[in-house]
Design an enzyme around this catalytic site. Structure first.
Site, PDB file in Angstrom:
ATOM      1  N   ASP A 183       8.116  44.933 -56.158  1.00  0.00           N
ATOM      2  CA  ASP A 183       8.428  46.251 -55.629  1.00  0.00           C
ATOM      3  C   ASP A 183       9.685  46.236 -54.780  1.00  0.00           C
ATOM      4  O   ASP A 183       9.707  45.623 -53.696  1.00  0.00           O
ATOM      5  CB  ASP A 183       7.221  46.738 -54.798  1.00  0.00           C
ATOM      6  N   ARG A 217      12.063  80.435 -77.850  1.00  0.00           N
ATOM      7  CA  ARG A 217      12.298  79.873 -76.513  1.00  0.00           C
ATOM      8  C   ARG A 217      11.383  78.680 -76.238  1.00  0.00           C
ATOM      9  O   ARG A 217      11.816  77.652 -75.741  1.00  0.00           O
ATOM     10  CB  ARG A 217      12.085  80.970 -75.463  1.00  0.00           C
ATOM     11  N   GLU A 221       0.913  45.137 -57.147  1.00  0.00           N
ATOM     12  CA  GLU A 221       2.240  45.390 -56.598  1.00  0.00           C
ATOM     13  C   GLU A 221       2.470  44.393 -55.463  1.00  0.00           C
ATOM     14  O   GLU A 221       1.641  44.307 -54.549  1.00  0.00           O
ATOM     15  CB  GLU A 221       2.222  46.832 -56.051  1.00  0.00           C
ATOM     16  N   LYS A 249      -2.235  48.577 -55.247  1.00  0.00           N
ATOM     17  CA  LYS A 249      -1.091  48.781 -54.356  1.00  0.00           C
ATOM     18  C   LYS A 249      -1.431  48.331 -52.936  1.00  0.00           C
ATOM     19  O   LYS A 249      -2.575  47.948 -52.655  1.00  0.00           O
ATOM     20  CB  LYS A 249      -0.711  50.262 -54.360  1.00  0.00           C
ATOM     21  N   LYS A 288       5.577  59.481 -63.286  1.00  0.00           N
ATOM     22  CA  LYS A 288       6.396  60.572 -62.728  1.00  0.00           C
ATOM     23  C   LYS A 288       6.806  61.532 -63.844  1.00  0.00           C
ATOM     24  O   LYS A 288       8.001  61.752 -64.099  1.00  0.00           O
ATOM     25  CB  LYS A 288       7.613  59.989 -62.007  1.00  0.00           C
TER      26      LYS A 288
END
Lengths: 277, 277, 277, 277, 277, 277
Positions: D215, D97, D194, D164, D132
């Site tokens: 952005d 698994r 950014e 940022k 992410k």
């Protein structure tokens, strides 16, 4: 004790006892419900491990209040209240088993230690533990031994020298072994040698061993050992120690009697936790 | 068993027993010297923990050869040889105490478990352990229980539901508690309820509890419980279990008798290690 | 859930995301500057993971205040505010990504679970997850499944028996396998068997399997399985489950439908964090 | 990749999936039984994670032989065999698994990455991932992205500067922020800023930002950005990236397009393991 | 030394030096390419740490062959070859820096220790280290001290008693402190007391301290201390020890001179690694 | 800095220094006794590590108050008070050595860094550290370098590319190596190349290396390198750097001078802790 190590012990044990949650309690008890619980002796003995038990609950809920009503090493009677716990019901129920497992084991050791320590009261002899402790709980078990009135032997292989027959044989004699060790190890470390005979004893004394373990000797031989030694080395009796033999051996003036059973065969002291409100 | 967890147990215990080295052995024994050692029973019983003991030595020296002469669960006689170890003398001496501590404790548990399992032989009753195990050694102790011929209860708080009085009270009754749990937990999980009376028993049976624990009941009440239940739930007797009571309780057809003493009050089996060449 | 394990997950992830520091934030943001931030849904769905997200920030700054405006399992609309965070700006910026990664994944799972759970509403059928979870995040993902309205299958290999074809073949038949397992494992553990045919189903029912998995069967065969079983074992459908099939299968009275896609193919729910003051 | 970290990931996951053992396999499969198993694609795609999957089995049984029939990054067809495993049946069943969970996730990421990378073929544009990723699996997921033909963005908060809006505001402007960072961080670190507008873009170029993230800009604005920049900084498009937009954006000469969905919303590639002998 | 602890040190350091991989080597060096490398002294001194350095490479590639050409504690000349490494080029390049960092530090300590040990040659005085070691590397640094010909003081706070002024003040005098400690600690532990004056020295001798530290005393006072002591306790000089003072102090018969600078201010020995084929 | 990693460093070091307790302090100092202690400079220099030292005491007693009287990077004079500590005496005594070991090492590094940074004042040259740091303390040592006024080189093998001779040889030339790396690694990563000659320098510049390390070149060659480069790549001098050479090299306009001795041969700054009430 080193709290950082105790916290690791508790953390590992809580993971062991709850790999993803307490599925009963998480389902049936409100997240914010609180309770008052008491820990009570169901048997007379010596209680040890109160701060450790309290820490179990704190690690589950930092707001919990654990109030010890006894101190480590206190004698407790059957039915006596030992501690009060006030806080989240979920934390109390999740920590109950681990807290009791630790408290019962530590108190069981201390109760037996107290019993043994009474046997040598008034003599100059100490009862000492051994390295026959539960793997990973040594710090707690040796603490329980002290709180019960007995004493600790070396903590582990790093903090004192213990020359056994295999070491002696490898080097070619007690005197050689002691000399080699003394040249190498720190001046802060004591040297103990295990001897099987009075000849070996004399060799060890001559080589200035700090401590000499009389391994599995009968009482008569030990009596002669005490005379020969005449206060030079610390003498330690070891092997097949029973309550009766403790009496006998302490009477002849051996300094230390080491007893593995203090920690290797523990009878848990019966202690319970009840939610009362 | 999960070897990864066992390796962690051994690693932690070796660090506990040797925070920077074995100052005696590192000084007196040649780095590459090898020996042959044997592990021998000094007492009759059931041996368990052979692969665990062997693993201790392997973790100290990957070239060591540990040959088990018995299998876990075998009966051993006083004086019987259990295993042979061949490899670096240093590794043998450093691992000796930990290997024996584990072997003696596991064998002590298995020996008692064998004794208890004999008491219920021929009946349909099983003896089961509890969560009263040594913190962080549960995996080994529950294995020893099985090898001794008894059975395991749930492993921890995550793998079965056990509804106790505090849970029942919080929800308002056994039926409600079982219903709520059944709606929430996995269909793969069994639900056990602790009952104090025959009324509670009937409520639990009606709510289709999988297992019902008869908590501290006398034998007569348990007898009635067995009749009322009539094979529907699994019945488990718990509380103040002694050898005599095991006989009695198993005779009346209770399915499970759970015994905390199997693991909380262990008498180590006497086993020794000797270097013989 | 076991907070100790969740804390380990967060600690490991913070080390992964910041092996020695946040070089941008540590340079540009004052050590003691504070901010107010809000977490907002950029997409409708079911939110889960609020306390976990809050814990990320607490572990970076014990003085931070994380105020959840929703509860785990709540439905949220696009644009809705989910939580407010007040505390050190550095901690907010360092924790932002991890908190969102966890929240988005858990909410993504819960949103899909909610969708599936709606499909079986009013039937007696449950949707269950599988062990096809993200390695090391199972505790969080199975929680999200529950909060979304579906159910958990067994947590891992230790807490329920699942007899598959390889096991059956090794022992020589379903009946033998069940019998052997029942003799060995705890009475607290359920036994599930995977069957490929109605013959195997009958064998499993006869051997009193607790749960029977109908592996990759078509709807007609499953219908017959339900009839044959007649309420004796819990029946679980598995393999190639789609939304359409869920409707169909639940209609014929299978108890459980297990769906790996609940956790193995997650679409993160879009959630953002903004510093607003 | 750092094998030491991968081993920790596998170890933690095996403990998660088996807190004390595989109760089915440990009961039904002989300790020394061996099998031959094959891993097969049930869906076409790009396979990644072969050595990781192999390592799972090796950690369960050091004698197992895992033979990869494909290399990481290879295209596989439905039904194609990917690897052969020969060794202890218990180890194969216990590791199945986890090995598949890792392989399916990594291959799922690589398959999507391959798809995206095809979209920019022949242009000078790269598709890059983001932070992410799945907490604690970043090392594996970023590797899968590379094997699929896309590129990595910074690994974490420590290895590149990303300024940022909150950082800019705290310091009082892009130029100031870049200057302060350049004075402080290592000369080995690149500085990314950014920007939300073309004015900010010009400020960032003037301040010699290494990389400028556009952005959430529309295609026309990005076109102007490319002209203004004229090859000075590396330009990165970010926000709401879809397959269609990738085509469009790469056409106008942006250097990098970063896509969170590469890792935050993964569809596992269907891969199975079967014991065949 | 305890190899399990050394492995942890190396593992942590490899993670520190490579949080996800060696991006240069993983890109440019073939996975299976092998090389021969040599480690060479670029400066004369005493080499220590060979097996530790070898272990770094083994942990990166279990098939690597590390051949030490010197033994720990050997004197090496500038330009001398110390070890040969044959195996995967990637592993050699990834481990190079850590292996050298450890080897250079340990050899630096040993070189200084050798120098100091020469100063006391022929006298009965030992040079000992202190607890002023690098956090988490004490096991390696104390080993280097021994290999250099000096000796270790206590390893840590657990393995010997050291009564300092704050302890004395808390209890109300040296005699009281020693008595209390002797009653409590293990008989295997030595008791050291720090004294500031000859009055305190006499009190400590009378109370049978095992070791007495003469704290920051001038040579004349120490001379008197040696006379007063007359061989009863072990005398240790401490504080502001320089090469000149070592000569002087050892001449007057102090047993131990402890020198923090042995480990707190280490000059790395210059050692390099070169791939030669 | 990442506090989670610093806490791990401190935790490991406290376990190293106290495997089961401070047997002197636990015996002689009352559990709840409190003291006031001061940390004082015994030598002039630059102090760094105050919050780390404070954290040591907090981890031993969460109620302790540690008040820094200086900030990291401040110049301190001999005799100046650096911090005040108020809290449990036991915690102060147990943490003293570790806190000082960290503070002295970090301040020693910062003091040397300050000295070096003064040498390049007014020039455009930076002094940078290397990876020749103490294994497992890199995060602290690189911080001390920055606080002392010097700069960091790459943190580890993962966060910047450094192409050395072995890499160049494996691929067949500098241009090829740079091209291959640029195609593979993240656009957020800088590429540094080590060159031995001006020919190599020209090749590296042509291939657009971000940083070029002039390895062990004499000053004249470096002067030519600066001219050839004409501001295109960042130039870094490395190898045999002494105070005198720093002056010379910075004068010719090299951007970076990297100095291993900043961290590999640290002289601890003398700092003491005294309980004053």
């Amino acid at each position: 004790m080193n709290q950082i190590i105790i916290d690791e012990i508790i953390k590992n044990a809580l993971i062991e006892d709850m790999n993803y949650g307490d599925i009963t309690t998480d389902t049936l008890i409100e997240e914010n419900g609180t309770s008052l619980a008491v820990i009570t002796a169901k048997q007379a003995g010596v209680v040890v491990g109160l701060s450790v038990a309290g820490r179990v609950f704190e690690m589950l809920d930092s707001d919990i209040s654990f109030q010890a009503l006894k101190s480590d090493g206190d004698t407790i009677q059957k039915g006596e209240m030992i501690a009060k716990i006030k806080g989240k019901t979920r934390a109390i129920l999740k920590g109950e088993r681990l807290a009791l497992n630790l408290l019962q084991r530590m108190s069981g050791i201390a109760t037996k230690a107290r019993e043994y320590s009474e046997l040598v009261k008034g003599t100059g002899t100490r009862i000492a533990d051994t390295r026959k402790t539960t793997p990973s709980l040594r710090i707690l078990e040796k603490y329980a031994v002290r709180m019960g009135g007995c004493h600790n032997h070396r903590f582990n292989l790093s903090d004192a020298v213990m020359i056994k027959d295999n070491h002696i044989e490898a080097v070619g004699g007690i005197a050689k072994a002691i000399k080699k060790v003394r040249m190498t190890v720190s001046h802060t470390v004591k040297i103990e040698v295990e001897v099987q005979s009075l000849e070996q004893l004399e060799e060890a004394i001559a080589a200035k061993a700090d401590i000499i373990m009389l391994d599995n000797m009968d009482v008569d031989t030990m009596k002669k050992a005490v005379e020969i030694n005449n206060g030079r080395a610390v003498l330690e009796a070891s092997g097949n120690i029973t309550s009766e033999r403790i009496k006998e051996i302490s009477a002849i003036g051996v300094d230390i009697i080491s007893v593995g059973a203090l920690t290797h065969s523990v009878k848990a002291l019966d202690i319970s936790l009840n939610i009362i409100g």
